[in-house]
Structures are given as C-alpha cells and as structure tokens.
Design an enzyme around this catalytic site. Structure first.
Site, short mmCIF file in Angstrom:
data_model
loop_
_atom_site.label_atom_id
_atom_site.label_comp_id
_atom_site.label_asym_id
_atom_site.label_seq_id
_atom_site.Cartn_x
_atom_site.Cartn_y
_atom_site.Cartn_z
N HIS A 175 0.60 -1.02 -0.02
CA HIS A 175 -0.02 0.10 -0.05
C HIS A 175 0.99 1.20 0.09
O HIS A 175 1.91 1.33 0.46
CB HIS A 175 -0.96 -0.13 1.25
CG HIS A 175 -1.82 0.97 1.22
ND1 HIS A 175 -1.87 2.36 1.62
CD2 HIS A 175 -3.33 0.90 1.22
CE1 HIS A 175 -3.07 2.93 1.66
NE2 HIS A 175 -3.80 2.18 1.34
N ASP A 206 3.10 -4.76 8.09
CA ASP A 206 1.66 -3.94 8.12
C ASP A 206 0.56 -5.19 8.04
O ASP A 206 0.23 -5.86 6.98
CB ASP A 206 1.73 -2.99 6.72
CG ASP A 206 0.35 -2.48 6.15
OD1 ASP A 206 -0.64 -2.67 6.91
OD2 ASP A 206 0.42 -1.91 5.34
N GLN A 221 -4.37 -5.24 6.79
CA GLN A 221 -5.32 -6.34 6.14
C GLN A 221 -5.57 -7.72 6.63
O GLN A 221 -6.28 -8.60 6.29
CB GLN A 221 -4.96 -6.47 4.55
CG GLN A 221 -5.26 -5.21 3.69
CD GLN A 221 -6.43 -4.79 3.73
OE1 GLN A 221 -7.67 -5.47 3.68
NE2 GLN A 221 -6.85 -3.53 3.64
N LYS A 230 -10.92 -1.42 10.70
CA LYS A 230 -10.89 -2.80 9.77
C LYS A 230 -11.33 -3.94 10.30
O LYS A 230 -11.63 -5.02 9.96
CB LYS A 230 -9.52 -2.80 8.83
CG LYS A 230 -9.19 -1.80 7.89
CD LYS A 230 -7.93 -2.14 7.09
CE LYS A 230 -7.39 -0.96 6.32
NZ LYS A 230 -8.27 -0.35 5.31
N CYS A 237 -4.83 2.42 -3.67
CA CYS A 237 -3.61 2.99 -3.06
C CYS A 237 -2.21 1.83 -3.13
O CYS A 237 -1.45 1.66 -2.33
CB CYS A 237 -3.72 3.33 -1.48
SG CYS A 237 -4.73 4.76 -1.17
#
Length: 407
Positions: free
Chosen positions: A121, A198, A201, A224, A365
């Site tokens: 991202h 990261d 997700q 999220k 993104c």
C-alpha cells in the site's frame, strides 16, 4: 458453524437499503462495519466517563484512564505482546508506519538500504521513500510475479548487511495475497535488519502472535476490525522502541521539561504525545472482544468459504480476469480483485452501486501493482464473516448486468 443471521443482526447498517435495494457491503477491505456493541460503547464513554486521562486525580479521569489502559491490556493479550508498554496507540496504520520511519532517520546513513515490496500500500512505500530522501539511504523493492506473489528468491538475493529495515505487508489489500512473513522475518534478522509488518489487512482475518512471529514492529488499524476510525496500534519490541526517538513532542510524552533540556517519559507514553483519541482507544478493546467471542477460526472458515464460492461464480462470466493467487491455494484471503475485458472498473462499480452493491474500484492505493499488470485499476470485492452466499449471488448478477450494459 456460525449463526450468520444472528451475527448480521448485530450490525444495524446491514439492514438498510441503498438505491432502493438491500445493501450488499463488499468493501470490507477499506473499512468494516460496526456491531451495535461498539456503537453503544462509544456513546457510553461520552455519557458516563468523558474526561482526560493519566493526569487527573478526579474520579472521571481515573475511570477513563482505567478503561483506556484496560483496552491496551486487551490488545496486548490479543497480539501476545510481551509487555503492555510495547502497545502504542496511534491514529491508524499510516501513523504507525510513519512513526517508525521517522525514528529510523536517526539510525540510517548514506549507503544503507530500506527494503519494501512491490505489493505494498502507498502507506508502506511513501514514508520509506521520504526517509531515504532525508538520509541518503537506498530504497530496494522486492519484485512480484504474475500470480501476484512476491518472488522470494529475489528477496533472498536483495538482502545484505546494508539492509537496515524491511517493511512488508502481512496480506495485500489489493490482491488478498498472504505473504510468507515468518520466513521473511527470520531472513531479515539473519542479516541484522529490523522488520515491520503492515497488518492492516491481516488483523480482520487472524490473530497475529507477535512473539511467535518475532517481528520487530506490527501495525494495524481499528476501523478494519469492527472498531472505530481514527485509532490504531503500533506494536514494537521494547529494545526497538527505546532506540527510536519520540515522533511528536508535547504533553504526556515528557518526564521533565526545562528551557535547557527535556527528558522523555518511559514507554508507551514516549510515543503518545497530547490528548489521545480516548473514546476510540477504549472502544477498540470492545471490538477485539467482539471478534474473539466469534472466534478467528470461525471467521477464517466463513470467509474462505465465501472466497471459494464467489471465485467460482465470477469465473463463469466470460471475459473476467481475477488477479492474485488462486482462491484454493491457501495463500489468499477473502478478496477478489478483477476486471472484465474491455470495460473500465469504475464503470462496473458505478452500475452495481445502483443495484445496492458496494465494492471498491481503482488502484486501491497500490499503483505499482496496477502498473505491473498494465491496468488502470480493478474492481475489488472484499468479504467479511457477516457476508453471505446469497449476497454473492446478488453481486454476481449485478456484475453480469453491468457487463451487458457496458459491452
């Protein structure tokens, strides 16, 4: 088995209609919906204990402080951090990454290397580019292949004693690819590099165990995982958080201030300057409680079932191309990113919205991914545990109608 209808009743927004049609919400990769328990918890904070934290001796301040720190402890348990002060509240994944990248500016010199992947991202690319511009370090990119997976043999070749930090996502937001982060963490450490994961997700689908992973940093966002917007978490190993300088100056992050010199507070307050997002920090703990009550094994099972079902249905549409690993590979989560030959993804998204179906269109993104495939973007359908096969049928029918109208 999950009682999906009972779970869906927890989410008031799922009862509404959009453009006269029942809402089918397949944009969970951008932000998940919120259960009533989370919505109620936000109101409860403002109605009952609204006060600043850590500084007041009065009762409301103490109640708010206790609730905020209880949430930090819940998050510590959830990700299995060794210490609660390794859990830093942020505004979201982006701030967490920027905090670490800013700190590394004091640790890098010209000729050092910062490694990211082609699947990142923009939030896990741009801060590292800015860091390299400031320090003279070099940005190194792990390439990807046609299956939307990282070429791990190239990662092995690119690693060297010049590599000071590797930043890679656990799961790709654009393609749903699950990266082999366990291997990547071990390899990064073998050359003395730190590694940031990261997890924006990944955390909706699984429980990261940061001690088992042995990552140096892990970042994610509350919105999220059925929590509020404007709050997230940076996990950092104690040794690394002590090495990094503060990201912002102000109240709370200080030990003593004089005009001659300021000394900084201990962890975690060193990185939590100013009045934090108290309500949403507390309610993030509520959201994590809710997900753990459902159970992440149940969540994964439901979402993989939806992924396999939707992939089969979409593949029956002539001219469709799905990007990323095969649904049955075990290397993909509940995201389908696709195009239909000759049709712009934005047009598909616009038409199916009129039929009540919410998906994301564009580059998500992740422009380097789209450039690799030489496409302007994709239609991305991302499923959560509260979605159903019946909704997938509505979605697939809407895509077929869009194709007929646009062909």
């Amino acid at each position: 088995m999950l009682d999906i209808q009972k779970i869906r009743a927890d989410f008031p927004i799922l009862k509404q209609t959009v453009n006269g049609k029942p809402l089918v919400y397949f944009d969970n990769g951008a932000s998940s919906q919120k259960p009533q328990v989370v919505i109620d918890a936000i109101s409860k904070y403002y109605e009952e204990i609204n006060a600043n934290i850590h500084r007041g001796v009065h009762t409301l301040s103490q109640l708010a402080t206790d609730a905020y720190e209880a949430s930090r402890n819940k998050i510590q348990d959830h990700i299995n951090a060794k210490h609660n002060y390794e859990v830093i509240f942020t505004s979201g994944t982006t701030q967490g990454i920027n905090l670490v990248a800013n700190g590394f500016a004091s640790l890098l010199k010209e000729g050092d290397e910062v490694m990211v992947s082609a699947l990142e991202h923009h939030s896990n690319i741009v801060p590292w580019q800015m860091l390299c511009e400031r320090t003279g370090a070099k940005l190194v990119v792990i390439p990807m292949n046609e299956n939307g997976e990282l070429i791990i043999t190239e990662f092995d070749k690119l690693l060297s004693n010049k590599t000071k930090i590797v930043a890679v996502n656990h799961i790709s937001n654009a393609l749903g690819t699950i990266n082999p982060i366990e291997y990547m963490i071990e390899k990064a450490h073998s050359v003395g590099a730190a590694i940031l994961i990261d997890g924006a997700q990944a955390t909706p689908h699984l429980k990261p165990d940061v001690q088992s992973l042995d990552c140096d940093f892990y970042v994610f966002s509350g919105h999220k995982i059925c929590g509020p917007t404007g709050v997230g978490i940076l996990y950092g190993k104690e040794e690394w958080l002590n090495k990094l300088p503060p990201y912002m100056g102000g109240g709370e992050m200080i030990k003593e201030v004089t005009f001659e010199k300021t000394t900084y507070a201990e962890l975690p307050h060193k990185f939590e300057a100013g009045t934090p997002n108290i309500a949403d920090g507390i309610v993030l703990g509520t959201a994590i409680d809710y997900l753990n009550e459902i159970g992440f094994e149940n969540i994964q099972k439901q979402e993989i079932e939806l992924l396999l079902y939707a992939t089969e249905k979409l593949n029956a549409i002539e001219g469709i191309k799905i990007y990323g690993p095969e649904a049955s590979s075990g290397r993909k989560t509940s995201v389908i990113s696709f195009n239909i030959e000759g049709i712009h993804p934005y047009d598909i998204g616009t038409i199916i919205d009129k039929l009540g179906v919410a998906v994301r269109t564009g580059h998500h993104c992740t422009q380097p991914i789209m450039n690799y495939f030489n496409i302007p973007g994709t239609v991305r359908a991302s499923f959560s545990f509260y979605n159903t096969k019946e909704e997938i049928d509505i979605f697939v029918e809407a895509v077929q109608k869009a194709k007929m109208m646009l062909s």
